[in-house]
Design an enzyme around this catalytic site. Structure first.
Site, PDB file in Angstrom:
ATOM      1  N   ASP A  95      72.950  33.955  -1.232  1.00 15.04           N
ATOM      2  CA  ASP A  95      71.564  34.170  -0.819  1.00 15.04           C
ATOM      3  C   ASP A  95      71.315  33.248   0.385  1.00 15.04           C
ATOM      4  O   ASP A  95      72.104  32.331   0.654  1.00 15.04           O
ATOM      5  CB  ASP A  95      70.639  33.821  -1.983  1.00 15.04           C
ATOM      6  CG  ASP A  95      69.184  33.810  -1.592  1.00 15.04           C
ATOM      7  OD1 ASP A  95      68.719  34.796  -1.012  1.00 15.04           O
ATOM      8  OD2 ASP A  95      68.525  32.779  -1.851  1.00 15.04           O
ATOM      9  N   ASP A 126      67.545  32.107   2.022  1.00 11.61           N
ATOM     10  CA  ASP A 126      66.392  31.212   1.863  1.00 11.61           C
ATOM     11  C   ASP A 126      66.389  30.585   0.477  1.00 11.61           C
ATOM     12  O   ASP A 126      66.358  31.291  -0.537  1.00 11.61           O
ATOM     13  CB  ASP A 126      65.092  31.983   2.087  1.00 11.61           C
ATOM     14  CG  ASP A 126      64.898  32.366   3.537  1.00 11.61           C
ATOM     15  OD1 ASP A 126      64.451  31.516   4.314  1.00 11.61           O
ATOM     16  OD2 ASP A 126      65.228  33.512   3.899  1.00 11.61           O
TER      17      ASP A 126
END
Length: 229
Positions: free
Chosen positions: A12, A14
Site C-alpha cells: 500500500d 499512504d
C-alpha cells in the site's frame, strides 16, 4: 525469528510507504467546510478507500465531471501538505532491489490514490516508481476492501496471489489483501494494534512499522523476516 518466503511484495502507499496525514487532514478540513462534514470523523472512516468512493458517499457528489474535478482538488491539497517517507521504507526497498534481475518483479505498489497523485507523492518522498508499474484507483473498477486492487497487483508482476505478501496499514486494505488470497502484514502507522485486531481485518502479522521487516533473495524468491511480529 518468523520469516516468510514469497515471490513478490505488494505495498500500500499512504500510511504504509508514506505519511500523508497532515495533507489529508488539511484536505478534509477544506472539504468539511465546503460540504458540512466532520473532518476528523470522515478522515478516519475513509482511510484506505478510493476518493472516488468516499467523495461520492460523504460529499454526495454524483455528477461524474464534478467528482473527478474534486478528486484532483483534494489530492492537490494533500501534496501541498508535504508527504514524507515513513521509517524503514528506503532500506527495505533497497534490500528488494538487491535481487538483480529478480528485483523488477519483486515488488509493486497498490494504492487507492489516483494515477495523478501517486507519482507526485512518491517523487516528493524520494521513493522510486516500481519497475513494472503500479496499480492505482484508476486501474480497477472496485476499490479496497474489494480484492480487485491486489489481484491486479499480482497480475502486474506475473505472480500467484497466494505467493504474494501484502503490507498495509488500513483495515480496508488488509481485508482486500486477505480476500485476494495473499499473506498480509499490518503496520501500526495509522491504527493501533488493538484497533486493527478489533477491525475484523485479521492480518496474519502485525508490526510497528517497516523498520521491523527485512528482506533478502533466496534464488528467485524473497525471504521476509519479521523479528518483532
Amino acid at each position: 525469528m518468523p520469516s516468510l518466503t514469497v515471490d513478490a511484495i505488494l505495498f500500500d502507499m499512504d500510511g504504509t510507504l508514506i505519511d500523508s496525514t497532515p495533507g489529508v487532514l488539511r484536505a478534509w478540513q477544506t472539504f468539511a467546510a465546503d460540504y458540512g462534514l466532520d473532518a476528523q470523523q470522515v478522515a478516519h472512516a475513509s482511510h484506505g478507500r478510493r476518493l472516488y468512493d468516499t467523495l461520492k458517499e460523504y460529499c454526495r457528489i454524483h455528477d461524474e465531471e464534478k467528482l473527478l474535478a474534486e478528486i484532483v482538488r483534494f489530492e492537490e491539497e494533500v501534496i501541498q501538505g508535504g508527504p514524507v517517507a515513513l521509517p524503514g521504507v528506503h532500506s527495505l526497498l533497497h534490500e528488494i532491489d538487491a535481487g538483480g534481475e529478480n528485483s523488477a518483479s519483486g515488488w509493486t505498489i497498490v494504492t487507492s490514490a489516483t494515477n495523478v497523485y501517486t507519482p507526485k507523492a512518491l517523487a516528493r518522498c524520494g521513493i522510486p516508481l516500481p519497475p513494472l508499474g503500479l496499480v492505482t484507483s484508476d486501474d480497477v473498477a472496485s476499490g479496497k476492501p474489494h480484492p480487485a486492487p491486489y489481484l491486479a497487483g499480482a497480475r502486474r508482476l506475473g505472480a500467484d496471489p497466494s505467493r504474494c505478501l501484502v503490507i498495509e496499514d488500513a483495515p480496508s486494505g488488509l481485508i482486500a489483501g486477505r480476500e485476494a488470497g495473499c499473506t498480509v502484514i499490518a503496520v501500526c502507522t495509522s491504527h493501533t494494534k488493538e484497533a486493527l485486531l478489533q477491525s475484523g481485518a485479521n492480518p496474519h502479522y502485525i508490526v510497528d512499522d517497516l523498520t521491523c521487516l527485512s528482506a533478502r533473495w533466496l534464488g528467485d524468491t524473497l525471504e521476509v523476516r519479521i523479528p518483532d511480529a
